[in-house]
Structure formats: C-alpha cells, structure tokens
Scaffold this active site. Structure first.
Site, PDB file in Angstrom:
ATOM      1  N   ASP A 190       0.752  -1.225   0.132  1.00 13.91           N
ATOM      2  CA  ASP A 190      -0.050  -0.274  -0.072  1.00 13.91           C
ATOM      3  C   ASP A 190       0.932   1.114   0.089  1.00 13.91           C
ATOM      4  O   ASP A 190       0.557   2.194   0.696  1.00 13.91           O
ATOM      5  CB  ASP A 190      -0.864   0.154   1.286  1.00 13.91           C
ATOM      6  CG  ASP A 190      -2.012  -0.965   1.111  1.00 13.91           C
ATOM      7  OD1 ASP A 190      -1.916  -2.076   0.265  1.00 13.91           O
ATOM      8  OD2 ASP A 190      -2.971  -0.940   2.058  1.00 13.91           O
ATOM      9  N   ASP A 237      -4.520  -0.846  -1.667  1.00 14.40           N
ATOM     10  CA  ASP A 237      -5.870  -0.685  -1.295  1.00 14.40           C
ATOM     11  C   ASP A 237      -6.683   0.076  -2.380  1.00 14.40           C
ATOM     12  O   ASP A 237      -6.123   1.141  -2.879  1.00 14.40           O
ATOM     13  CB  ASP A 237      -5.784   0.456   0.138  1.00 14.40           C
ATOM     14  CG  ASP A 237      -6.917   0.174   1.217  1.00 14.40           C
ATOM     15  OD1 ASP A 237      -7.425  -1.074   1.253  1.00 14.40           O
ATOM     16  OD2 ASP A 237      -7.187   1.127   1.849  1.00 14.40           O
ATOM     17  N   HIS A 282     -10.563   0.965  -3.183  1.00 15.41           N
ATOM     18  CA  HIS A 282     -12.183   0.889  -2.703  1.00 15.41           C
ATOM     19  C   HIS A 282     -12.882   1.365  -3.633  1.00 15.41           C
ATOM     20  O   HIS A 282     -12.823   2.449  -4.180  1.00 15.41           O
ATOM     21  CB  HIS A 282     -12.221   1.759  -1.594  1.00 15.41           C
ATOM     22  CG  HIS A 282     -11.263   1.338  -0.285  1.00 15.41           C
ATOM     23  ND1 HIS A 282     -11.425  -0.119   0.010  1.00 15.41           N
ATOM     24  CD2 HIS A 282     -10.278   1.899   0.505  1.00 15.41           C
ATOM     25  CE1 HIS A 282     -10.529  -0.252   1.321  1.00 15.41           C
ATOM     26  NE2 HIS A 282      -9.993   0.998   1.554  1.00 15.41           N
ATOM     27  N   HIS A 335     -16.172   0.865   6.054  1.00 16.77           N
ATOM     28  CA  HIS A 335     -14.901   1.119   6.207  1.00 16.77           C
ATOM     29  C   HIS A 335     -14.553   2.817   6.146  1.00 16.77           C
ATOM     30  O   HIS A 335     -13.627   2.961   6.866  1.00 16.77           O
ATOM     31  CB  HIS A 335     -14.070   0.337   5.009  1.00 16.77           C
ATOM     32  CG  HIS A 335     -12.595   0.740   5.126  1.00 16.77           C
ATOM     33  ND1 HIS A 335     -11.733   0.102   6.117  1.00 16.77           N
ATOM     34  CD2 HIS A 335     -11.724   1.078   4.111  1.00 16.77           C
ATOM     35  CE1 HIS A 335     -10.429   0.320   5.839  1.00 16.77           C
ATOM     36  NE2 HIS A 335     -10.312   0.769   4.667  1.00 16.77           N
ATOM     37  N   HIS A 347     -10.375   7.198   1.440  1.00 17.80           N
ATOM     38  CA  HIS A 347      -8.788   7.164   1.041  1.00 17.80           C
ATOM     39  C   HIS A 347      -9.167   5.913  -0.156  1.00 17.80           C
ATOM     40  O   HIS A 347      -9.908   5.199  -0.232  1.00 17.80           O
ATOM     41  CB  HIS A 347      -8.095   6.681   1.879  1.00 17.80           C
ATOM     42  CG  HIS A 347      -8.411   5.294   2.697  1.00 17.80           C
ATOM     43  ND1 HIS A 347      -9.565   5.197   3.712  1.00 17.80           N
ATOM     44  CD2 HIS A 347      -8.026   4.169   2.526  1.00 17.80           C
ATOM     45  CE1 HIS A 347      -9.576   4.031   4.178  1.00 17.80           C
ATOM     46  NE2 HIS A 347      -8.497   3.342   3.303  1.00 17.80           N
ATOM     47  N   LYS A 359      -7.016  -4.958  -3.199  1.00 19.16           N
ATOM     48  CA  LYS A 359      -7.760  -5.286  -2.141  1.00 19.16           C
ATOM     49  C   LYS A 359      -8.753  -4.391  -1.473  1.00 19.16           C
ATOM     50  O   LYS A 359      -8.457  -3.263  -1.927  1.00 19.16           O
ATOM     51  CB  LYS A 359      -7.048  -5.767  -0.884  1.00 19.16           C
ATOM     52  CG  LYS A 359      -6.275  -4.849  -0.402  1.00 19.16           C
ATOM     53  CD  LYS A 359      -5.088  -5.130   0.822  1.00 19.16           C
ATOM     54  CE  LYS A 359      -4.244  -4.084   1.173  1.00 19.16           C
ATOM     55  NZ  LYS A 359      -4.992  -2.864   1.954  1.00 19.16           N
ATOM     56  N   CYS A 395      -2.123  -2.521   7.624  1.00 19.82           N
ATOM     57  CA  CYS A 395      -1.967  -3.541   6.398  1.00 19.82           C
ATOM     58  C   CYS A 395      -0.651  -4.078   6.617  1.00 19.82           C
ATOM     59  O   CYS A 395      -0.620  -5.294   5.999  1.00 19.82           O
ATOM     60  CB  CYS A 395      -2.418  -2.509   5.273  1.00 19.82           C
ATOM     61  SG  CYS A 395      -4.042  -1.992   5.242  1.00 19.82           S
TER      62      CYS A 395
HETATM   63 ZN   LIG Z   1      -8.859   1.211   2.992  1.00 25.52          ZN
END
Ligand SMILES: [Zn+2]
Length: 192
Positions: free
Chosen positions: A12, A54, A56, A62, A79, A104, A147
């Site tokens: 990340d 990451d 999203h 989250h 984020h 992810k 993470c």
């Molecule tokens: Zn996240």
C-alpha cells in the site's frame, strides 16, 4: 544462478497514505523512496516483487459516514478510491521494480494483501506466490500498524517464512507501530 524462493511484498505505498494524502502517515514518502533504493541495490535477493493496493469502490462500513469523525481503528476518512489520484502508487516508488500488483478492499475493508487478488484476475496472493515456488516473504510498506501487520500475520498463517523490513515501514502512530512490530515478532515474524 537459481531464482531465490523469496518474495518482497510492498504494502500500500499509495498517495493517500503519504504526506498530502487523505490518510497520511509521516514516513510514507520516505518509505516509497527507500523501497526503491532497497530494490535497486538488492533486487537479486528476491525471486519476485509484488505490490498491494488498497482499492475501494464501496467498502461497506470502512469509511466514516459523512459528518462523523473516523475512529482510526475501524472507520477511516475516505481514501484510496479506485482510479483516484490518492489510490495511485506514490511516485517515489519505482513501479518498474514491481512484478505484479494485488488489489484489495473493493467492497469490504481489507487490510491484508492476502485478501486481495491479482490486478485483472481472480488469483489470490498466496496461490500466486506458491505457483512461483516462493517459500519466504519479506514485508514492507504502509501502514505498519494496519495493512503491513495484517499482511505479515497472514503470511505466517499461510505457511511462509516471514521477515519484516522495519526500516521500510511507516505507521499511523508510533505507539501503534511499535505494538504491531511486537505482535508480528510474537507470531514468528523475523524483524529485520
Ligand atoms: Zn482502506
């Protein structure tokens, strides 16, 4: 020379987790540059290098709801929205040194890279690594206390021998980072 059975997992290292980003860690940009330096000097140590992102789309629960302060444990500022500038890899990380990317968190919170899948495919990280005869991993990146920790602990659970490259990590909080390093060590991670 045979290919080492060791992978580097770069967790990340994205704009939103670096200074100026939505969920910045103090050392994020330093780590991005340092990981590139490490790879330029020591790429031969690794059979493969993978990065996680990451990523999203609608990660239910989250993100803190509008007008509600995130708790920075379970809820976070918005984020790493898929396709946004914040989700891009930090420019100091040389992407030419990374062989494959794993995404992810599209529709749920996901801290561990082992919850992710190969970009553009369904292959999970553990299967992908085993398919390349990887038995050992080194983990670095952002954030140490979330993470990175989750990825390293899952790597142990998946049966890999795990090193944490602690100088190449950046925590959300110093105390959280220190606690996470302790947890990883207790789980069998070698802290380098
Ligand atoms: Zn996240």
């Amino acid at each position: 020379m045979s290919v080492p059975h060791k992978a580097l997992i770069v967790v990340d290292v994205q704009n939103d987790f670096c200074p100026g980003g939505a969920l910045a860690t103090d050392r994020g940009a330093v780590v991005a540059a340092a990981v590139s330096g490490h790879l330029r000097a020591e790429r031969d140590r690794y059979g493969v290098v993978v990065g996680t992102k990451d990523w999203h789309i609608d990660p239910v629960g989250h993100f803190a709801p509008d007008g509600v302060e995130p708790d920075f444990q379970e809820t976070w500022p918005v984020h790493c929205v898929a396709g946004s500038h914040g989700a891009e890899v930090h420019p100091e990380l040389d992407v030419d040194l990374v062989d494959a990317w794993f995404l992810k968190g599209e529709h749920t919170a996901a801290y561990s890279g082992f919850e992710g899948h190969l970009d553009g495919a369904e292959t999970g990280l553990a299967d992908w690594l085993r398919g390349r005869e990887v038995t050992e991993v080194a983990v670095c990146g952002v954030a140490t206390d979330f993470c990175v920790r989750a990825t390293a602990l899952d790597a142990v659970a998946e049966g890999f021998t795990v090193d944490l490259l602690s100088d190449l990590c950046s925590p959300v909080s110093e105390a959280g980072g220190a606690a996470a390093v302790g947890q990883m060590a207790a789980a069998g991670v070698t802290v380098v």
